[in-house]
Design a protein around this motif. Structure first.
Motif, PDB file in Angstrom:
ATOM      1  N   PRO A   1       0.821  -1.221   0.000  1.00 11.40           N
ATOM      2  CA  PRO A   1       0.000   0.000   0.000  1.00 11.40           C
ATOM      3  C   PRO A   1       0.851   1.265   0.000  1.00 11.40           C
ATOM      4  O   PRO A   1       2.003   1.259   0.444  1.00 11.40           O
ATOM      5  CB  PRO A   1      -0.806  -0.107   1.298  1.00 11.40           C
ATOM      6  N   VAL A   2       0.265   2.313  -0.527  1.00  7.49           N
ATOM      7  CA  VAL A   2       0.887   3.635  -0.489  1.00  7.49           C
ATOM      8  C   VAL A   2      -0.022   4.546   0.334  1.00  7.49           C
ATOM      9  O   VAL A   2      -1.205   4.233   0.532  1.00  7.49           O
ATOM     10  CB  VAL A   2       1.102   4.219  -1.909  1.00  7.49           C
ATOM     11  N   PRO A   3       0.493   5.665   0.829  1.00 11.20           N
ATOM     12  CA  PRO A   3      -0.340   6.564   1.635  1.00 11.20           C
ATOM     13  C   PRO A   3      -1.590   7.011   0.876  1.00 11.20           C
ATOM     14  O   PRO A   3      -1.561   7.162  -0.351  1.00 11.20           O
ATOM     15  CB  PRO A   3       0.576   7.753   1.912  1.00 11.20           C
ATOM     16  N   ARG A   4      -2.654   7.218   1.598  1.00 11.59           N
ATOM     17  CA  ARG A   4      -3.918   7.682   0.995  1.00 11.59           C
ATOM     18  C   ARG A   4      -3.994   9.194   0.934  1.00 11.59           C
ATOM     19  O   ARG A   4      -5.032   9.757   0.588  1.00 11.59           O
ATOM     20  CB  ARG A   4      -5.095   7.138   1.801  1.00 11.59           C
ATOM     21  N   HIS A   5      -2.931   9.841   1.316  1.00  7.21           N
ATOM     22  CA  HIS A   5      -2.870  11.302   1.289  1.00  7.21           C
ATOM     23  C   HIS A   5      -1.642  11.720   0.477  1.00  7.21           C
ATOM     24  O   HIS A   5      -0.797  10.896   0.141  1.00  7.21           O
ATOM     25  CB  HIS A   5      -2.783  11.857   2.716  1.00  7.21           C
ATOM     26  N   ASP A   6      -1.564  12.990   0.175  1.00  8.97           N
ATOM     27  CA  ASP A   6      -0.427  13.484  -0.591  1.00  8.97           C
ATOM     28  C   ASP A   6       0.878  13.224   0.157  1.00  8.97           C
ATOM     29  O   ASP A   6       0.913  13.192   1.389  1.00  8.97           O
ATOM     30  CB  ASP A   6      -0.570  14.983  -0.847  1.00  8.97           C
ATOM     31  N   VAL A   7       1.934  13.050  -0.583  1.00  4.88           N
ATOM     32  CA  VAL A   7       3.265  12.817  -0.028  1.00  4.88           C
ATOM     33  C   VAL A   7       4.105  14.042  -0.353  1.00  4.88           C
ATOM     34  O   VAL A   7       4.170  14.471  -1.509  1.00  4.88           O
ATOM     35  CB  VAL A   7       3.903  11.552  -0.634  1.00  4.88           C
ATOM     36  N   THR A   8       4.763  14.597   0.670  1.00  4.91           N
ATOM     37  CA  THR A   8       5.563  15.801   0.473  1.00  4.91           C
ATOM     38  C   THR A   8       7.010  15.554   0.857  1.00  4.91           C
ATOM     39  O   THR A   8       7.297  15.066   1.947  1.00  4.91           O
ATOM     40  CB  THR A   8       5.004  16.971   1.315  1.00  4.91           C
ATOM     41  N   PHE A   9       7.899  15.908  -0.030  1.00 12.31           N
ATOM     42  CA  PHE A   9       9.333  15.898   0.202  1.00 12.31           C
ATOM     43  C   PHE A   9       9.644  17.298   0.710  1.00 12.31           C
ATOM     44  O   PHE A   9       9.556  18.275  -0.051  1.00 12.31           O
ATOM     45  CB  PHE A   9      10.037  15.594  -1.128  1.00 12.31           C
ATOM     46  N   LEU A  10       9.964  17.428   2.001  1.00 13.39           N
ATOM     47  CA  LEU A  10      10.018  18.734   2.669  1.00 13.39           C
ATOM     48  C   LEU A  10      11.448  19.165   2.965  1.00 13.39           C
ATOM     49  O   LEU A  10      12.226  18.404   3.533  1.00 13.39           O
ATOM     50  CB  LEU A  10       9.219  18.653   3.960  1.00 13.39           C
ATOM     51  N   TYR A  11      11.763  20.391   2.569  1.00 11.70           N
ATOM     52  CA  TYR A  11      13.083  20.978   2.813  1.00 11.70           C
ATOM     53  C   TYR A  11      12.918  22.212   3.682  1.00 11.70           C
ATOM     54  O   TYR A  11      12.088  23.078   3.394  1.00 11.70           O
ATOM     55  CB  TYR A  11      13.739  21.378   1.480  1.00 11.70           C
TER      56      TYR A  11
END
Length: 115
Positions: free
Chosen positions: A28-38
């Motif tokens: 499974p993958v997350p059901r919400h957006d995925v953010t790469f945060l800097y």
């Protein structure tokens, strides 16, 4: 590990993750957006804002002015539900957060009845 080596390792890790998820559709993958945060290096508000503005130019976007009311200055680029975000938390917001958490541990909620 140099910054160049670390950057290459991060990029390769993202590619490896994408290939793994594509090859393993049952995972499974997350059901919400995925953010790469800097987050930029902590500095004055002006320094951090300048860094986010510089990154926004590299992304081909502009910082979102609606985040200013939350004490943030951020630039974001999305690829469907996946995004890259550069975020500066400005001094007033950091100070407010510190004040908010200064009460941590001072208030104990009553235990809920286990029914």
């Amino acid at each position: 590990m140099t910054n160049t080596d670390y950057r290459a390792a991060v990029v390769q890790g993202l590619r490896d993750l994408a290939a793994f998820l594509e090859a393993n559709p049952a995972v499974p993958v997350p059901r919400h957006d995925v953010t790469f945060l800097y987050f930029p290096t902590r500095g004055t508000d002006a320094e951090m804002i300048a860094e986010i503005d510089r990154i926004a130019a590299l992304l081909g976007t502009v910082p979102d002015p609606s985040d200013t009311i939350y004490g943030h200055h951020k630039a974001r680029l999305t690829f469907g539900p996946v995004g890259y975000e550069a975020l500066a938390v400005l001094a007033a917001r950091r100070a407010q957060h510190q004040a908010d958490v200064s009460y941590s541990g001072c208030v104990t909620p009553e235990a809920a009845d286990a029914a």
